[in-house]
Design a protein around this motif. Structure first.
Motif, short mmCIF file in Angstrom:
data_model
loop_
_atom_site.label_atom_id
_atom_site.label_comp_id
_atom_site.label_asym_id
_atom_site.label_seq_id
_atom_site.Cartn_x
_atom_site.Cartn_y
_atom_site.Cartn_z
N TRP A 139 0.85 -1.19 0.00
CA TRP A 139 0.00 0.00 0.00
C TRP A 139 0.88 1.23 0.00
N HIS A 140 0.35 2.31 -0.59
CA HIS A 140 1.10 3.56 -0.61
C HIS A 140 1.34 4.00 0.82
N PRO A 141 2.59 4.34 1.16
CA PRO A 141 2.89 4.74 2.53
C PRO A 141 1.96 5.84 3.02
N GLY A 142 1.44 5.62 4.22
CA GLY A 142 0.57 6.61 4.83
C GLY A 142 -0.87 6.52 4.42
N GLY A 143 -1.23 5.59 3.55
CA GLY A 143 -2.62 5.50 3.13
C GLY A 143 -2.97 4.13 2.63
N ASP A 144 -4.21 3.95 2.24
CA ASP A 144 -4.69 2.68 1.72
C ASP A 144 -4.44 2.63 0.22
N VAL A 200 12.76 17.18 20.49
CA VAL A 200 13.39 16.01 19.87
C VAL A 200 13.20 16.09 18.36
N LEU A 201 14.28 15.86 17.63
CA LEU A 201 14.21 15.82 16.17
C LEU A 201 13.77 14.44 15.70
N LEU A 202 13.15 14.40 14.53
CA LEU A 202 12.88 13.15 13.84
C LEU A 202 13.51 13.22 12.46
N ALA A 203 14.41 12.28 12.17
CA ALA A 203 14.96 12.12 10.82
C ALA A 203 14.39 10.81 10.29
N ALA A 204 13.62 10.88 9.21
CA ALA A 204 12.87 9.69 8.79
C ALA A 204 12.86 9.52 7.29
N ARG A 205 12.89 8.25 6.89
CA ARG A 205 12.67 7.89 5.50
C ARG A 205 11.20 8.13 5.15
N GLU A 206 10.90 7.99 3.86
CA GLU A 206 9.53 8.23 3.42
C GLU A 206 9.04 7.13 2.48
N ASP A 207 9.81 6.01 2.40
CA ASP A 207 9.55 5.03 1.36
C ASP A 207 8.89 3.75 1.85
N SER A 208 8.38 3.75 3.09
CA SER A 208 7.76 2.53 3.59
C SER A 208 6.57 2.88 4.47
N TRP A 209 5.74 1.88 4.66
CA TRP A 209 4.58 2.03 5.54
C TRP A 209 5.01 2.39 6.96
N THR A 210 6.03 1.68 7.46
CA THR A 210 6.50 1.93 8.82
C THR A 210 7.00 3.36 8.97
N ALA A 211 7.70 3.88 7.96
CA ALA A 211 8.21 5.25 8.03
C ALA A 211 7.09 6.24 8.26
#
Length: 355
Positions: A139-144, A200-211
């Motif tokens: 599924w597209h990350p962040g959505g259905d 607190v900073l967040l450095a995050a990927r954007e290519d997966s559901w978990t991200a």
């Protein structure tokens, strides 16, 4: 004849079910295996929730129902995952052990993150004569996904694994088993608050559901804890944006922000020397927490990490599937969320011996 780890652990479960409670040394003798190997197997089974350890003895978990093996005998369970070699290795391992213990066979399909061939992979799995399907769709990350009708209309029961269908979507009524990543991020930020950090900073990927679950969890946790939210430091190109991300973190550190959560281990391990080159050492100058805990303990400086219960997710998914196959449509739809743990290591001032 050499047996696999799954076969050996299935034997362990069979003996424990038969005896109720058994000492590890006696268990090793019964299955004719070295005690050190049995201890490792028992630890893995306990981590998956299949056994309970206490004072050198093992037993079935409290409240365990009838032997699982009777419910899974000769069942064939398909499992579709988006990758192997990292996070999902442990999910698969938990599923394999639970399936072997139940007398079921697990059949694996892989549809990579970069592809859109979920349905083709599922069709191939169905050709193996499945009784049920554990499904981690792309599924597209962040959505259905735009159209999940084919998932709802599968000819065998399905359980979503590490995915949550959007309310009102065609897949919303499916059972699901996964990690509560919002809770995992909350654990990390709460720990940093106890160390005195106000942002607190967040450095995050954007290519997966978990991200995207981690990103949403960060927005939720900062609000709950009263922390000042900061713009997410984007990791657009995993493994290639290290210097740019380190520069952003260094700039924020110069502004007084000295704590960062990084998704995932791969990025966090690469960031550590890049940050040191900019005068930021963990934990002296910067508290650093990684998200995933696949490789975090293996870093030159072991990284504090949020550890989703990956192996237990695979175990619980198989157990839920076997219950569905046994109880049929009368079983209520389960949405199971398992809670991650925080493993404190040296990048937040933890004991260097804790791995």
């Amino acid at each position: 004849m050499t047996i696999t780890a799954e076969q050996r652990r299935a034997r362990i479960l069979h003996v424990v079910r038969e005896l109720g409670t058994v000492r590890v040394m006696d268990l090793a003798e019964r299955i004719d295996t070295a005690p050190v190997t049995v201890r490792r197997d028992v630890a893995a089974l306990a981590e998956s929730g299949l056994l309970r350890r206490s004072h050198g003895a093992v037993s079935m978990p409290l409240g365990t129902a009838a032997p699982v093996a009777a419910t899974g005998r000769d069942r064939v369970i398909g499992m579709l995952v988006p990758t192997v070699g990292s996070y999902f290795d442990e999910v698969i391992a938990g599923a394999r052990t639970a399936a072997a213990a139940a007398g079921a066979r697990l059949v694996l399909g892989i549809a990579s993150y970069e592809s859109s061939d979920d349905r083709a992979q599922v069709d191939q799995l169905l050709d193996a004569g499945l009784d049920g399907l554990l499904l981690t769709p792309n599924w597209h990350p962040g959505g259905d996904i735009a159209d999940s009708t084919w998932i709802r209309d599968l000819p065998v029961p399905a359980v979503l694994v590490e995915r949550i269908a959007a309310p009102g979507s065609t897949a919303a009524g499916l059972p699901t088993v996964g990690s509560d990543h919002h809770y995992g991020v909350l654990l990390a930020l709460r720990h940093l608050v106890t160390l005195g950090h106000e942002s607190v900073l967040l450095a995050a990927r954007e290519d997966s559901w978990t991200a995207h679950q981690v990103r949403a969890g960060y927005a939720d946790a900062t609000g709950r804890l009263g922390l000042e939210p900061r713009p997410v430091i984007e990791i657009h190109r995993p493994g290639l944006d290290t210097d740019a991300v380190a520069e952003r973190i260094a700039a924020e550190a110069a502004d007084g922000v000295r704590a960062v959560l990084v998704h995932n281990d791969h990025e966090a391990i690469q960031l550590t020397p890049a940050l040191r080159a900019r005068g930021l050492r963990a934990p002296e100058d910067l508290a650093l927490i990684s998200y995933d805990d696949v490789f975090a303990a293996l870093a030159a400086q072991p990284l504090t990490a949020v550890s989703p219960p990956k192996r237990a997710v695979g175990t619980a998914a198989v157990e839920l599937m076997l219950r569905r196959l046994t109880d049929g449509p009368g079983l209520p739809v389960h949405h199971v969320r398992l809670l991650p743990r925080l493993k404190v290591r040296t990048s937040c001032g933890g004991d260097p011996r804790q791995q």
